[in-house]
Design a protein around this motif. Structure first.
Motif, PDB file in Angstrom:
ATOM      1  N   ASP A   1       0.846  -1.189   0.000  1.00  0.00           N
ATOM      2  CA  ASP A   1       0.000   0.000   0.000  1.00  0.00           C
ATOM      3  C   ASP A   1       0.887   1.246   0.000  1.00  0.00           C
ATOM      4  N   ILE A   2       0.269   2.404  -0.172  1.00  0.00           N
ATOM      5  CA  ILE A   2       0.974   3.688  -0.110  1.00  0.00           C
ATOM      6  C   ILE A   2       0.376   4.480   1.044  1.00  0.00           C
TER       7      ILE A   2
ATOM      8  N   LEU B   1       5.278  -1.629  -5.841  1.00  0.00           N
ATOM      9  CA  LEU B   1       3.928  -1.791  -5.318  1.00  0.00           C
ATOM     10  C   LEU B   1       3.377  -3.155  -5.725  1.00  0.00           C
TER      11      LEU B   1
ATOM     12  N   THR C   1       4.262  -7.544  -8.474  1.00  0.00           N
ATOM     13  CA  THR C   1       4.941  -6.328  -8.027  1.00  0.00           C
ATOM     14  C   THR C   1       5.576  -5.605  -9.208  1.00  0.00           C
TER      15      THR C   1
ATOM     16  N   LYS D   1      -7.190  -0.745  -1.333  1.00  0.00           N
ATOM     17  CA  LYS D   1      -6.134  -0.979  -0.355  1.00  0.00           C
ATOM     18  C   LYS D   1      -6.560  -0.365   0.978  1.00  0.00           C
TER      19      LYS D   1
END
Length: 401
Positions: A173-174, A192, A198, A391
């Motif tokens: 996640d960010i 990510l 990824t 997310k």
């Protein structure tokens, strides 16, 4: 790279020069700034226990720390991937850069790029890793790099705003901290993970959102701490496993295992098989009920599961059936044709959906960089955009053009 036979007599500088030439030949390095950084930093000093041929190999990681099960939880990333990510970051002299995930070597490369007028901060959750990075940086002469012991999920607010934030662990996640600590014209480069696959994505700001400037295939050890992923994994039988990070996907391990004992059926798309990393991203984001199927070499050699599952392959699953991608030689489609292997009572229906996606990708999106990846911070709305994945801290939405 030169043969290993003379590894005991060749100087590190020769290994380093060969590495830089090879990275340029493979287009991992495309700028003079990044080339100069790799030529300057003594990579072997950040891998003191590794032979020179390992330390300077383009595609090999160097283990740094393992967990109690013997799994790598920290490595010095492959030089090829580090070069690709630094090119994505486009770091200029005088910039302030935050690195999340410390090893030392990458921070030294960044220090070369920003120069004495810039600032480099590297943060890690593991004291052993931070202490090791600090020791290696000092030994190699990069005492200007600031090392911080903290959970990278929170960033390092004391040095913000940053011109660049580079994440060197696989992030699921960010978090808001990374966005808030990024300057208005800043760039976030992050590996990510979305639905088990990824990509190193270079994100620029687009209003409140982040939008991809580029993305490349990447493989990293997963993030620890608050940012750790919440994947569901199941061992179907010895050497066969499935995983998913999508809570909406049905996950009945016993029934899926039984499906593998049913007759194997193959379906062929008539579409070209090419650019597997681009195809994998497309499938992972467009399959209606996606998971990743993994199989060991012994299982593949037995003929139960195709070789595409050795490193994980996008699979479409239901409660009691599974379908996944394969390929065969076919000169009419340019060398290889993509197809589907299906097991279970719903296998044919799953294969039909899978084949439609294979044909759509081959006809409309069979090229590099066809995807635009957008991160929308904040709670997911009730009506998600098409090809989007919720997310914890936002939504990843992907479009193909």
């Amino acid at each position: 790279m030169t043969s290993n036979d003379d590894s005991t007599v060749r100087e590190p500088a020769v290994w380093r020069a060969d590495m830089v030439r090879a990275l340029r030949d493979q287009d991992a390095i495309v700028s003079e700034r990044v080339s100069a950084a790799f030529a300057s930093v003594p990579r072997h000093r950040f891998a003191p226990d590794a032979p020179l041929e390992v330390a300077y190999d383009l595609h090999r990681t160097v283990p740094v720390k393992k967990d109690e099960h013997g799994q790598d939880i920290s490595v010095m990333s492959a030089a090829h991937l580090q070069a690709v990510m630094l090119e994505q970051a486009d770091i200029a002299p005088g910039m302030k850069v935050l690195e999340i995930g410390s090893g030392g070597y990458n921070a030294a490369l960044i220090q070369e790029l920003v120069g004495n007028e810039g600032m480099v901060t590297t943060v890690d959750i593991d004291r052993d890793i931070v202490d090791r990075a600090r020791q290696c940086l000092d030994h190699a002469g990069y005492d200007l790099v600031k090392t911080v012991l903290s959970d990278g999920e929170a960033g390092v607010p004391g040095g913000a705003p940053y011109d660049r934030i580079i994440v060197t662990v696989a992030a699921w996640d960010i978090p808001p901290s990374w966005i808030s600590q990024l300057g208005e014209a800043g760039r976030l480069v992050v590996p990510l993970t979305v639905r088990g696959t990824t990509r190193s994505i270079a994100f620029d700001r687009d209003g409140e959102d982040l939008v991809s400037r580029s993305y490349r295939l990447a493989r990293f050890v997963p993030m620890q701490g608050e940012g750790a992923s919440k994947e569901r994994k199941a061992l179907l039988r010895e050497g066969v496993a499935v995983q998913t990070d999508d809570a909406r996907v049905p996950f009945h391990a016993k029934a899926l295992n039984s499906a593998l004992d049913t007759a194997r059926r193959e379906f062929w798309s008539g579409a070209a098989y090419d650019l597997p990393d681009e195809l994998e991203l497309y499938l992972s984001l467009n399959l209606s009920s996606p998971a990743r199927l993994h199989a060991s070499k012994d299982v593949v050699d037995s003929g139960l599961v195709e070789a595409s599952a050795l490193l994980g392959v996008p699979a479409l699953i239901s409660e009691d059936s599974i379908a996944y991608r394969t390929r065969r030689e076919n000169e009419d489609t340019g060398g290889f044709e993509s197809g589907v292997v299906a097991h279970g009572p719903q296998g044919e229906a799953l294969a039909d959906e899978y084949l439609k996606l294979l044909r759509c990708w081959a006809q409309n999106h069979r090229r590099r960089g066809a995807a635009t990846i957008r991160f929308l911070p904040g709670p997911a709305s009730s009506s998600l955009p098409e090809n989007s994945v919720p997310k914890r801290h936002g939504v990843v939405a992907v479009s193909w053009h």
